[in-house]
Design a protein around this motif. Sequence first.
Motif, PDB file in Angstrom:
ATOM      1  N   GLU A  63      -3.171 -11.470   8.597  1.00  0.00           N
ATOM      2  CA  GLU A  63      -2.189 -10.696   7.837  1.00  0.00           C
ATOM      3  C   GLU A  63      -2.592  -9.230   7.728  1.00  0.00           C
ATOM      4  O   GLU A  63      -1.748  -8.348   7.650  1.00  0.00           O
ATOM      5  CB  GLU A  63      -2.044 -11.243   6.417  1.00  0.00           C
ATOM      6  CG  GLU A  63      -1.602 -12.683   6.345  1.00  0.00           C
ATOM      7  CD  GLU A  63      -2.776 -13.637   6.285  1.00  0.00           C
ATOM      8  OE1 GLU A  63      -3.708 -13.423   5.504  1.00  0.00           O
ATOM      9  OE2 GLU A  63      -2.746 -14.614   7.038  1.00  0.00           O
ATOM     10  N   ILE A  75       5.301  -7.568   9.675  1.00  0.00           N
ATOM     11  CA  ILE A  75       4.614  -7.953   8.441  1.00  0.00           C
ATOM     12  C   ILE A  75       3.672  -6.865   7.934  1.00  0.00           C
ATOM     13  O   ILE A  75       2.879  -7.114   7.054  1.00  0.00           O
ATOM     14  CB  ILE A  75       3.837  -9.268   8.612  1.00  0.00           C
ATOM     15  CG1 ILE A  75       2.707  -9.101   9.622  1.00  0.00           C
ATOM     16  CG2 ILE A  75       4.751 -10.406   8.951  1.00  0.00           C
ATOM     17  CD1 ILE A  75       1.707 -10.223   9.584  1.00  0.00           C
ATOM     18  N   ASN A  78       4.443  -6.303   4.355  1.00  0.00           N
ATOM     19  CA  ASN A  78       4.431  -7.553   3.599  1.00  0.00           C
ATOM     20  C   ASN A  78       3.237  -8.377   4.062  1.00  0.00           C
ATOM     21  O   ASN A  78       3.285  -8.993   5.116  1.00  0.00           O
ATOM     22  CB  ASN A  78       5.733  -8.325   3.831  1.00  0.00           C
ATOM     23  CG  ASN A  78       5.772  -9.614   3.052  1.00  0.00           C
ATOM     24  OD1 ASN A  78       4.991  -9.825   2.144  1.00  0.00           O
ATOM     25  ND2 ASN A  78       6.697 -10.478   3.421  1.00  0.00           N
ATOM     26  N   GLU A  80       1.968 -10.997   2.736  1.00  0.00           N
ATOM     27  CA  GLU A  80       2.039 -12.414   2.374  1.00  0.00           C
ATOM     28  C   GLU A  80       2.691 -13.156   3.534  1.00  0.00           C
ATOM     29  O   GLU A  80       3.881 -13.417   3.552  1.00  0.00           O
ATOM     30  CB  GLU A  80       2.847 -12.604   1.085  1.00  0.00           C
ATOM     31  CG  GLU A  80       2.235 -11.935  -0.118  1.00  0.00           C
ATOM     32  CD  GLU A  80       0.833 -12.455  -0.423  1.00  0.00           C
ATOM     33  OE1 GLU A  80       0.592 -13.663  -0.278  1.00  0.00           O
ATOM     34  OE2 GLU A  80      -0.015 -11.638  -0.798  1.00  0.00           O
ATOM     35  N   LEU A  81       1.902 -13.481   4.538  1.00  0.00           N
ATOM     36  CA  LEU A  81       2.408 -14.148   5.724  1.00  0.00           C
ATOM     37  C   LEU A  81       2.662 -15.619   5.424  1.00  0.00           C
ATOM     38  O   LEU A  81       1.829 -16.285   4.836  1.00  0.00           O
ATOM     39  CB  LEU A  81       1.389 -14.015   6.856  1.00  0.00           C
ATOM     40  CG  LEU A  81       1.791 -14.557   8.212  1.00  0.00           C
ATOM     41  CD1 LEU A  81       2.976 -13.764   8.759  1.00  0.00           C
ATOM     42  CD2 LEU A  81       0.626 -14.451   9.177  1.00  0.00           C
ATOM     43  N   LYS A  82       3.843 -16.113   5.830  1.00  0.00           N
ATOM     44  CA  LYS A  82       4.179 -17.515   5.581  1.00  0.00           C
ATOM     45  C   LYS A  82       3.322 -18.394   6.469  1.00  0.00           C
ATOM     46  O   LYS A  82       3.284 -18.229   7.687  1.00  0.00           O
ATOM     47  CB  LYS A  82       5.654 -17.761   5.879  1.00  0.00           C
ATOM     48  CG  LYS A  82       6.077 -19.186   5.640  1.00  0.00           C
ATOM     49  CD  LYS A  82       7.525 -19.401   6.000  1.00  0.00           C
ATOM     50  CE  LYS A  82       7.853 -20.877   5.847  1.00  0.00           C
ATOM     51  NZ  LYS A  82       9.162 -21.173   6.419  1.00  0.00           N
ATOM     52  N   LYS A  83       2.610 -19.321   5.854  1.00  0.00           N
ATOM     53  CA  LYS A  83       1.756 -20.245   6.596  1.00  0.00           C
ATOM     54  C   LYS A  83       2.467 -21.588   6.721  1.00  0.00           C
ATOM     55  O   LYS A  83       3.051 -22.085   5.764  1.00  0.00           O
ATOM     56  CB  LYS A  83       0.426 -20.464   5.862  1.00  0.00           C
ATOM     57  CG  LYS A  83      -0.420 -19.229   5.734  1.00  0.00           C
ATOM     58  CD  LYS A  83      -1.196 -18.984   6.988  1.00  0.00           C
ATOM     59  CE  LYS A  83      -2.156 -17.842   6.759  1.00  0.00           C
ATOM     60  NZ  LYS A  83      -3.043 -17.625   7.819  1.00  0.00           N
ATOM     61  N   TYR A  84       2.400 -22.152   7.910  1.00  0.00           N
ATOM     62  CA  TYR A  84       2.954 -23.472   8.135  1.00  0.00           C
ATOM     63  C   TYR A  84       1.871 -24.520   7.919  1.00  0.00           C
ATOM     64  O   TYR A  84       0.673 -24.220   7.970  1.00  0.00           O
ATOM     65  CB  TYR A  84       3.514 -23.564   9.557  1.00  0.00           C
ATOM     66  CG  TYR A  84       4.646 -22.598   9.797  1.00  0.00           C
ATOM     67  CD1 TYR A  84       5.933 -22.909   9.392  1.00  0.00           C
ATOM     68  CD2 TYR A  84       4.422 -21.370  10.405  1.00  0.00           C
ATOM     69  CE1 TYR A  84       6.972 -22.022   9.595  1.00  0.00           C
ATOM     70  CE2 TYR A  84       5.452 -20.476  10.612  1.00  0.00           C
ATOM     71  CZ  TYR A  84       6.723 -20.813  10.207  1.00  0.00           C
ATOM     72  OH  TYR A  84       7.748 -19.930  10.394  1.00  0.00           O
ATOM     73  N   ASP A  85       2.281 -25.768   7.692  1.00  0.00           N
ATOM     74  CA  ASP A  85       1.293 -26.794   7.396  1.00  0.00           C
ATOM     75  C   ASP A  85       0.431 -27.154   8.598  1.00  0.00           C
ATOM     76  O   ASP A  85      -0.662 -27.685   8.460  1.00  0.00           O
ATOM     77  CB  ASP A  85       1.972 -28.057   6.842  1.00  0.00           C
ATOM     78  CG  ASP A  85       3.056 -28.590   7.758  1.00  0.00           C
ATOM     79  OD1 ASP A  85       3.387 -27.932   8.755  1.00  0.00           O
ATOM     80  OD2 ASP A  85       3.557 -29.694   7.466  1.00  0.00           O
TER      81      ASP A  85
END
Length: 119
Positions: A63, A75, A78, A80-85
């Motif tokens: 990030e 990004i 921003n 706050e990077l969306k993390k996947y499971d």
Amino acid sequence: MLTLFKKIFTWWNRDTFGTRIKTILSGKLVGTDHLGNKYYESKNGKRWVIYAAEIDASKIPVEWYSWIHFTHNKIENNHELKKYDWQKPHQENLTGTESAYYPNKNKNAIQKKYRSWKD
């Protein structure tokens, strides 16, 4: 006293005395990451990081990597990077340590699939 001595004369124990003064005088805190690293920027655009623990460039998460290297992407503002499971958490580079990955660490565990030709 030893901590002050380390701050003045060593760069590998977090930030030095000079970096601390520069941060106080001209640094603007941009943000922090989940590891506790703090990211600063000066008025003229210079960017730097103060590490929470041991100084290691591989401890900058993805990030903040593009921000610290002036790589523009969607990004950058921003962090706050969306993390996947399915994504693994950030890991530091372990090269040169006992925890480093060695594919053939135990040579006897793997049987050769061929026999050497003998005369």
